[in-house]
Motif scaffolding. Structure first.
Motif, short mmCIF file in Angstrom:
data_model
loop_
_atom_site.label_atom_id
_atom_site.label_comp_id
_atom_site.label_asym_id
_atom_site.label_seq_id
_atom_site.Cartn_x
_atom_site.Cartn_y
_atom_site.Cartn_z
N SER A 153 55.50 12.53 -27.09
CA SER A 153 55.67 13.88 -27.00
C SER A 153 57.48 14.20 -26.90
CB SER A 153 54.94 14.72 -25.59
OG SER A 153 53.58 14.23 -25.72
N GLN A 154 58.12 13.31 -26.29
CA GLN A 154 59.47 13.53 -25.70
C GLN A 154 60.21 13.08 -27.08
OE1 GLN A 154 60.85 15.28 -23.21
NE2 GLN A 154 58.71 15.77 -22.72
N LEU A 155 59.91 11.89 -27.63
CA LEU A 155 60.47 11.27 -28.81
C LEU A 155 60.37 12.42 -29.78
CD1 LEU A 155 59.78 7.66 -28.31
CD2 LEU A 155 62.25 8.58 -28.37
N ASN A 156 59.18 12.88 -29.98
CA ASN A 156 58.92 14.04 -31.13
C ASN A 156 59.65 15.09 -30.95
OD1 ASN A 156 57.35 13.84 -33.41
ND2 ASN A 156 55.47 14.68 -32.32
N GLU A 157 59.84 15.61 -29.87
CA GLU A 157 60.83 16.89 -29.65
C GLU A 157 62.29 16.35 -29.76
OE1 GLU A 157 60.32 18.86 -25.90
OE2 GLU A 157 58.12 18.99 -26.21
N THR A 158 62.71 15.38 -29.31
CA THR A 158 63.96 14.90 -29.37
C THR A 158 64.60 14.46 -30.65
OG1 THR A 158 63.86 14.15 -27.07
CG2 THR A 158 65.86 13.49 -28.26
N ILE A 159 63.99 13.42 -31.39
CA ILE A 159 64.40 13.01 -32.57
C ILE A 159 63.51 13.32 -33.73
CG2 ILE A 159 65.63 11.09 -31.59
CD1 ILE A 159 63.37 9.18 -32.23
N HIS B 158 43.47 -1.14 -39.46
CA HIS B 158 44.28 -2.35 -39.25
C HIS B 158 45.83 -2.12 -38.92
CE1 HIS B 158 40.78 -4.08 -41.26
NE2 HIS B 158 40.94 -3.33 -42.20
N LEU B 159 46.22 -2.98 -38.08
CA LEU B 159 47.55 -2.85 -37.55
C LEU B 159 48.58 -3.66 -37.68
CD1 LEU B 159 46.25 -1.20 -34.12
CD2 LEU B 159 46.94 0.29 -35.94
N PRO B 160 48.85 -3.73 -38.93
CA PRO B 160 50.12 -4.97 -39.21
C PRO B 160 51.45 -4.21 -38.70
CG PRO B 160 49.64 -3.65 -40.99
CD PRO B 160 48.43 -2.94 -40.23
N LEU B 161 52.14 -5.40 -38.25
CA LEU B 161 53.34 -5.02 -37.31
C LEU B 161 54.04 -3.96 -38.06
CD1 LEU B 161 54.56 -8.42 -36.08
CD2 LEU B 161 53.76 -6.53 -34.59
N ARG B 162 54.16 -3.86 -39.47
CA ARG B 162 55.03 -3.07 -40.36
C ARG B 162 54.68 -1.61 -40.18
NH1 ARG B 162 52.04 -5.82 -43.76
NH2 ARG B 162 50.60 -4.52 -45.33
N SER B 163 53.51 -1.40 -39.74
CA SER B 163 52.87 -0.02 -39.59
C SER B 163 52.94 0.56 -38.33
CB SER B 163 51.46 -0.12 -39.92
OG SER B 163 50.70 -0.74 -38.97
N LEU B 164 53.86 -0.26 -37.38
CA LEU B 164 53.92 0.38 -36.00
C LEU B 164 55.43 0.70 -35.55
CD1 LEU B 164 51.56 -2.62 -34.28
CD2 LEU B 164 50.98 -0.32 -34.96
N THR B 165 55.44 1.75 -34.77
CA THR B 165 56.88 2.04 -34.42
C THR B 165 56.89 1.93 -32.93
OG1 THR B 165 56.99 3.78 -35.81
CG2 THR B 165 58.26 4.19 -34.15
N ASP B 166 57.71 1.04 -32.54
CA ASP B 166 58.12 0.80 -31.11
C ASP B 166 58.68 1.92 -30.17
OD1 ASP B 166 58.67 -0.38 -28.59
OD2 ASP B 166 59.17 -2.50 -29.45
N LEU B 167 57.81 2.74 -29.45
CA LEU B 167 58.20 3.68 -28.90
C LEU B 167 59.23 3.46 -27.40
CD1 LEU B 167 54.90 5.96 -28.51
CD2 LEU B 167 56.95 6.19 -30.21
N THR B 168 59.00 2.15 -26.84
CA THR B 168 59.72 1.77 -25.73
C THR B 168 61.20 1.56 -26.39
OG1 THR B 168 58.63 -0.21 -26.05
CG2 THR B 168 58.18 1.11 -24.04
#
Length: 267
Positions: free
Chosen positions: A259-265, A168-178
């Motif tokens: 991939s890039q966000l994982n490497e950067t932050i 299930h995907l409630p909003l609180r469980s999501l990270t906005d990558l953009t």
């Protein structure tokens, strides 16, 4: 021979003249069409379509755009206040020559990159369905739209995720990558910015699960795929294989951002 060559030359010149006349006629016709702004929302429901309202506000307030006129060519209303609106517009940019072009307004979509980590290996959930325009069955990350009325995300495969994987995907469980990757007013992926306003916000759902649970999920996906005659199917694949499994631009953009966000932050 000389006479024949002259006749051929005259024939070519006549054809060229007729073609120029036809092009001029079509040009005038297009200008007449776009010069008529439609202001009656009762006779044209497209004028109440949110992406149309947003586009018109942008065009009329933008300091680089001169909007001479526009006309709704077609409008198709879809469920959940969605739709597709095609416009013929006449506009100039940076005080340049007025040009006529057709654009398509669809508004914003969302996509969710689902990552399940088990035994230090990351897997992702893809949906696989047949696409009529390309004639291809393309694996892709789950897509859908944000239901602003109920404050929730609606995915094409929400039922399958819930039924087969118990995800299930409630909003609180999501990270906005953009939003993490871009500035506030540019936090979206554009599929074809010169032709359509359609954009996508990419979210991440990430969860660590026990290996036994992963095997249960994998078996459930296999059983569902074998028994279902539905046009939509879900698959579980290693995240490291995603880049060569799909030509879908949204899926590849989701993988790149993650991939890039994982490497950067290191989030």
């Amino acid at each position: 021979k000389v006479k024949k060559k002259k006749m051929e030359k005259l024939k070519l010149e006549r054809l060229k003249l007729e073609r120029l006349k036809l092009e001029k006629k079509n040009e005038t016709k297009a200008e007449e069409i776009v010069s008529q702004n439609e202001n009656n929302s009762k006779s044209n429901p497209a004028l109440l379509f949110e992406p149309y309202i947003e586009w018109r506000q942008r065009a009329e307030s933008h300091n680089r755009i001169v909007l001479s006129g526009h006309k709704v060519v077609s409008f198709e209303k879809l469920p959940s206040n969605r739709g597709i609106c095609e416009l013929k517009v006449q506009m100039g940019v940076d005080h340049g020559t007025l040009q006529t072009q057709n654009i398509v307004l669809r508004g914003s979509n969302i996509a969710v990159l689902i990552i399940l980590q088990s035994n230090e290996v990351e897997y992702t959930v893809l949906t696989q369905k047949f696409h009529v325009p390309t004639g291809l069955e393309i694996p892709e990350v789950p897509k859908g739209f944000f239901d602003s009325k109920n404050k929730r995300i609606n995915l094409d495969i929400s039922d399958e995720l819930s039924k087969v994987l118990q995800i299930h995907l409630p909003l609180r469980s999501l990270t906005d990558l953009t939003a993490l990757a871009f500035k506030e007013d540019e936090s979206m992926i554009c599929s074809s910015a010169s032709f359509t306003d359609e954009s996508t916000r990419i979210f991440l759902f990430r969860k660590t699960i026990a290996y036994n649970r992963f095997l249960e999920m994998k078996n459930a996906v296999l059983r569902e795929g074998a028994s279902s005659s539905d046009k939509k199917r879900i698959t579980l694949v290693p995240l490291s294989d995603l880049w060569r499994m799909t030509p879908d631009t949204t899926s590849l953009a989701a993988l790149t951002l993650y991939s890039q966000l994982n490497e950067t932050i290191h989030f």
